[in-house]
Design an enzyme around this catalytic site. Structure first.
Site, PDB file in Angstrom:
ATOM      1  N   GLU A  89      12.133  -6.355   6.435  1.00 43.48           N
ATOM      2  CA  GLU A  89      12.394  -6.083   4.885  1.00 43.48           C
ATOM      3  C   GLU A  89      13.725  -6.022   4.731  1.00 43.48           C
ATOM      4  O   GLU A  89      14.842  -6.083   5.531  1.00 43.48           O
ATOM      5  CB  GLU A  89      11.997  -4.663   4.803  1.00 43.48           C
ATOM      6  CG  GLU A  89      10.487  -4.308   4.762  1.00 43.48           C
ATOM      7  CD  GLU A  89      10.103  -2.983   4.861  1.00 43.48           C
ATOM      8  OE1 GLU A  89      11.028  -2.195   4.339  1.00 43.48           O
ATOM      9  OE2 GLU A  89       9.063  -2.730   5.497  1.00 43.48           O
ATOM     10  N   CYS A 102      20.615  -4.318   1.702  1.00 42.02           N
ATOM     11  CA  CYS A 102      20.292  -3.411   3.019  1.00 42.02           C
ATOM     12  C   CYS A 102      19.607  -4.601   3.825  1.00 42.02           C
ATOM     13  O   CYS A 102      18.265  -4.756   3.562  1.00 42.02           O
ATOM     14  CB  CYS A 102      19.575  -2.076   2.459  1.00 42.02           C
ATOM     15  SG  CYS A 102      19.292  -1.306   4.088  1.00 42.02           S
ATOM     16  N   CYS A 116      11.429   8.709  11.057  1.00 40.55           N
ATOM     17  CA  CYS A 116      11.419   7.097  10.549  1.00 40.55           C
ATOM     18  C   CYS A 116      10.329   6.461  10.592  1.00 40.55           C
ATOM     19  O   CYS A 116       9.683   6.284  11.859  1.00 40.55           O
ATOM     20  CB  CYS A 116      12.932   6.604  11.276  1.00 40.55           C
ATOM     21  SG  CYS A 116      13.216   4.848  10.683  1.00 40.55           S
ATOM     22  N   CYS A 330      12.713   3.078   4.657  1.00 38.13           N
ATOM     23  CA  CYS A 330      12.939   2.047   5.829  1.00 38.13           C
ATOM     24  C   CYS A 330      11.588   1.708   6.679  1.00 38.13           C
ATOM     25  O   CYS A 330      11.182   2.525   7.238  1.00 38.13           O
ATOM     26  CB  CYS A 330      14.047   2.588   6.735  1.00 38.13           C
ATOM     27  SG  CYS A 330      14.488   1.864   8.219  1.00 38.13           S
TER      28      CYS A 330
END
Ligand code: SAH
Length: 340
Positions: A89, A102, A116, A330
């Protein structure tokens, strides 16, 4: 066969020289690829037919596949498919100072941070240089606009793929390439100390962000396994050394996790930890994910934490939230795609 977007200008110069050709063709080819954005080498009209066919024999110009774009007002999230079918991504954010992307640096991640989504899933492999460069090129093309800032804060631990990430910076910083200024580039690490030391000698002035997330070993050990290998008393001397060498201000990222690291005592302790350092702290409202138990600290408590830091003269900001509606935490989009 190597991908042409894996090469820095220097690599390309060496390639031409090694093949009995002229060094200056490297600048020409770089400009074709990164300024004029040709898709096939044949379109480099000032290179000879022989040279073009030589390059085509040695390199491919394969790109990534954009399989999904999620759009919100000031944020867009891209899901890419790689040539081996893996997914990564990248997130595009529109700020008033420009547009930042990002990027991901690995497929999965081995750091195992408890909160995460990417860390929940093991590392499959490092990204190749071209797989990072193409995240930028393809987003610019889809958007029809230049990217002004790049942060390596997507899926993966960039300092676990150090050489490729540094090559990536070299390519996108090159004045003959995308020419994104080093001060507009940032790499974020969970604290891989040997690489922080190495990065202090990297010739470009790329910014460093540290995912700190805790003011002491006790809390940090609970949420970030890397802290067992490089605890605070090892990490901080390396950061001070980095600062003494580079004179560049450090960023600390601090995710606010309810009842884990968000107490007033934690704020006081954090102030002591960073006292005297030229740094700023970015408080990040945690992006909750379906698969993980952690909760975000509420806004009032975040403000209280912020005020304590301010009172202690620490430079602190609360990160503006992008993409809460579009699975921007994320690794979330990749997880959804693969239904894991
Ligand atoms: N591995 C590197 C870079 C990738 S993670 C690092 O640790 O810095 C980028 C940042 O996002 C890190 O600060 C990470 O801790 C944070 N992060 C991970 N999951 C998050 C979530 N659900 N909400 C908010 N931030 C998150």
């Amino acid at each position: 066969m190597q991908n042409i977007y894996d090469l820095t200008l220097e690599d390309m110069e060496k390639y031409f020289l090694d093949n009995g050709s002229k060094k200056f063709h490297a600048k020409q080819l770089f400009e074709w690829l990164y300024v004029k954005r040709i898709k096939k080498i044949e379109d480099a009209s000032n290179l000879s037919k022989e040279l073009i066919s030589k390059i085509n024999n040695d390199f491919n110009t394969d790109t990534l596949k954009i399989v999904e774009v999620q759009k919100d007002v000031d944020v867009q999230k891209y899901l890419f498919e790689l040539s081996d079918g893996e997914h990564i991504e990248a997130v595009l954010m529109m700020h008033d100072f420009g547009t930042s992307v990002c990027v991901s640096s690995q497929v999965g991640c081995n750091m195992g941070c408890k909160f995460c989504e990417s860390g929940r899933r093991k590392k499959v492999r490092n990204l190749e240089v071209h797989e990072m460069v193409l995240q930028i090129l393809m987003i610019e093309e889809e958007l029809g606009k230049r990217i002004s800032h790049v942060v390596v804060m997507g899926i993966g631990e960039p300092f676990d793929n150090y050489d490729n990430v540094m090559k990536f910076f070299t390519i996108i910083n090159s004045p003959f390439g995308l020419a994104i200024g080093a001060r507009h580039l940032t790499v974020s690490t969970c604290g891989v100390v040997p690489k922080i030391r190495e990065f202090a000698d990297f010739p470009l002035q790329v910014n460093l962000a540290i995912s700190l997330h805790a003011p002491n070993n006790e809390i940090r050990n609970k949420i970030m396994p890397i802290n067992k290998a490089y605890p605070i008393e090892v990490l901080f001397p390396a950061l001070k050394e980095y600062y003494n060498k580079t004179n560049r201000r450090l960023t600390f990222e601090y995710i606010m996790l309810e009842d884990i690291n968000d107490s007033e005592e934690a704020a006081e302790e954090l102030c002591k930890l960073v006292k005297g350092m030229n740094c700023y702290i970015n408080l990040i409202p945690y992006n909750e994910t379906n698969n993980i138990e952690f909760k975000r600290t509420n806004a009032v408590k975040i403000m209280r934490f912020y005020d304590i830091l301010k009172k202690n003269n620490i430079t602190v900001t609360i990160r503006r939230e992008f993409g809460r509606n579009i699975s921007a935490a994320c690794g979330q989009l990749r997880s959804k795609k693969e239904e894991l």
